[in-house]
Write an enzyme that holds these catalytic residues in place. Sequence first.
Site, short mmCIF file in Angstrom:
data_model
loop_
_atom_site.label_atom_id
_atom_site.label_comp_id
_atom_site.label_asym_id
_atom_site.label_seq_id
_atom_site.Cartn_x
_atom_site.Cartn_y
_atom_site.Cartn_z
N GLY A 100 0.48 9.06 10.06
CA GLY A 100 0.41 8.72 8.59
C GLY A 100 0.82 10.13 7.70
N GLU A 119 9.14 10.37 9.23
CA GLU A 119 7.79 11.27 9.30
C GLU A 119 6.58 10.36 9.51
OE1 GLU A 119 7.78 14.99 10.21
OE2 GLU A 119 6.04 14.00 10.57
N LYS A 138 3.93 4.21 18.21
CA LYS A 138 3.86 5.46 17.79
C LYS A 138 4.23 6.58 19.13
CE LYS A 138 1.13 4.72 13.86
NZ LYS A 138 -0.21 4.12 13.40
N GLU A 181 -3.60 -3.05 9.78
CA GLU A 181 -2.10 -3.61 9.64
C GLU A 181 -2.59 -4.84 8.98
OE1 GLU A 181 0.94 -2.30 10.54
OE2 GLU A 181 -0.45 -0.62 10.31
N THR A 230 0.89 -1.29 -0.17
CA THR A 230 0.09 -0.23 0.04
C THR A 230 0.82 1.45 -0.19
OG1 THR A 230 -1.61 -1.22 1.21
CG2 THR A 230 -1.89 1.21 1.13
N VAL A 231 1.80 1.42 0.84
CA VAL A 231 2.65 2.50 1.00
C VAL A 231 3.60 2.69 -0.13
CG1 VAL A 231 4.04 3.82 2.42
CG2 VAL A 231 2.19 2.42 3.57
N ILE A 271 0.26 13.39 8.57
CA ILE A 271 0.27 14.53 9.54
C ILE A 271 1.69 14.72 9.87
CG2 ILE A 271 -0.47 15.39 11.78
CD1 ILE A 271 -2.55 13.45 11.90
N GLY A 318 -8.32 -0.87 3.47
CA GLY A 318 -6.82 -0.77 3.41
C GLY A 318 -6.10 -0.08 4.80
N ASP A 356 0.35 -0.74 17.76
CA ASP A 356 0.65 0.01 16.95
C ASP A 356 0.79 1.41 17.73
OD1 ASP A 356 0.94 0.69 13.81
OD2 ASP A 356 -0.78 2.04 14.43
N1 HSE Z 1 -2.64 0.41 10.86
C1 HSE Z 1 -2.22 1.71 10.90
C2 HSE Z 1 -3.40 2.88 11.32
C3 HSE Z 1 -1.64 2.50 9.62
O1 HSE Z 1 -4.32 2.45 11.41
O2 HSE Z 1 -3.11 3.69 12.15
C4 HSE Z 1 -1.00 3.68 9.87
O3 HSE Z 1 0.33 3.62 10.83
#
Ligand code: HSE
Length: 407
Positions: free
Chosen positions: A129, A124, A200, A185, A11-12, A131, A182, A196
């Site tokens: 994402g 970053e 962060k 994860e 995806t990324v 931001i 999408g 996740d």
């Molecule tokens: N799975 C993560 C989310 C993707 O939903 O924030 C972005 O880091």
Amino acid sequence: MTHIAVLGYGTVGSGVVEVLNTNRGSISLRGAGDISVKYILDVRDFSDSEYASLFVNDFSVIENDPDVRVVVETIGGSGVALEFTRRALAAGKSVVTSNKEIVAEYGDELLRTAGEKNLNYLFEASVGGGIPIIRPISQCLAANEIDEIYGILNGTTNYILTRMIKAGLSLDDALREAKELGYAEQNPAADVEGHDACRKICILSSLAFGKHIYPRQVPTEGILNVTLDDVQYAKSAGRCIKLLGRASRLPGGKVCAYVGPHLVSASNPIANVEDVFNGIVVKGNAIGEVMFYGRGAGKLPTASAVVADVIDAIKHISSRKLLSWDSADEALVGDSGCLESSYYIRCENGIDAAKEIFGGVQQLSRADAGENEHAFITSPMNLYELKKRVEQLKHSALVLSLMRTLD
Ligand code: HSE
């Protein structure tokens, strides 16, 4: 012309190639000149792709090509992605990544290696994402002592909670939608169990407090215990349930971080951050409070942050960016249980006992509640005081839910 390689065409990674091509003209005006993707590394078959000629499946082709100055790692996980990151830096290439798992666990090592080799390791896209949040904390807010950071750091769980709140969907149905869109994860456990968001908040607190804070130092709870009943009770109290990552400076100078669901008051701007959006509040001793808001997941928003880092890495190809933190210091990390909060409790029976044990509570209501079901919000206390009182309550009640609140 600067050549780069993209590792992982998911995806990324595919978003990065798309943004670089779509915005080629405007990107070349940003001071980095023309950027050419020379290789895309992926073990899957992309022979039908318009970029088929760029695909390789052997990392050493990239590693040994001196033309490649920047490697974009969008593989994810900490297996080959970590190995290739180390090898790219060792080969004298700057690395840009969206991989929060690696930054949260190995950021200290990789930043040090990059520094020693006068390269950049930029991430970053690893938090929020699209931001901008890493650069603002490390540069724009550099004059501040950061006292607190909290926010919605996971788009998938925010999407799920929003669908539960707005459409009355079950957690499973909302997760299915998030996967189809999408956002989740590959293994959605990382989203719904809070890992996740934990990674962060580790990255943000390491940047803000200057020393590496590891996921194992951050108590983490996800959204799996949140029910539609809790959602309704929260609504009746003018609140909504949000999964927050939070890092705070404690009295005495230690810092702590944790992740967990909260009943957030409607008057807090974070309460209005819905769907896949993230919102992050940073409190500094000079700036006061600032909030960052935007799309926290998804192909193009995340690619937007990755490509900005690629531009930055190229502009600073022979000078390192001042993005760094020191090695971990166990003595810096305090106990998040010491932070005071009001707590939401849902239980069966025992409301009179609850009033006595907690010295008065704010009772909540919802339509169709069972006869013996009760929910209430306590006065503020630390986690240890709360646990002591909950143990007493358990003599008279079955405790079904327990969450912090945020005003
Ligand atoms: N799975 C993560 C989310 C993707 O939903 O924030 C972005 O880091």
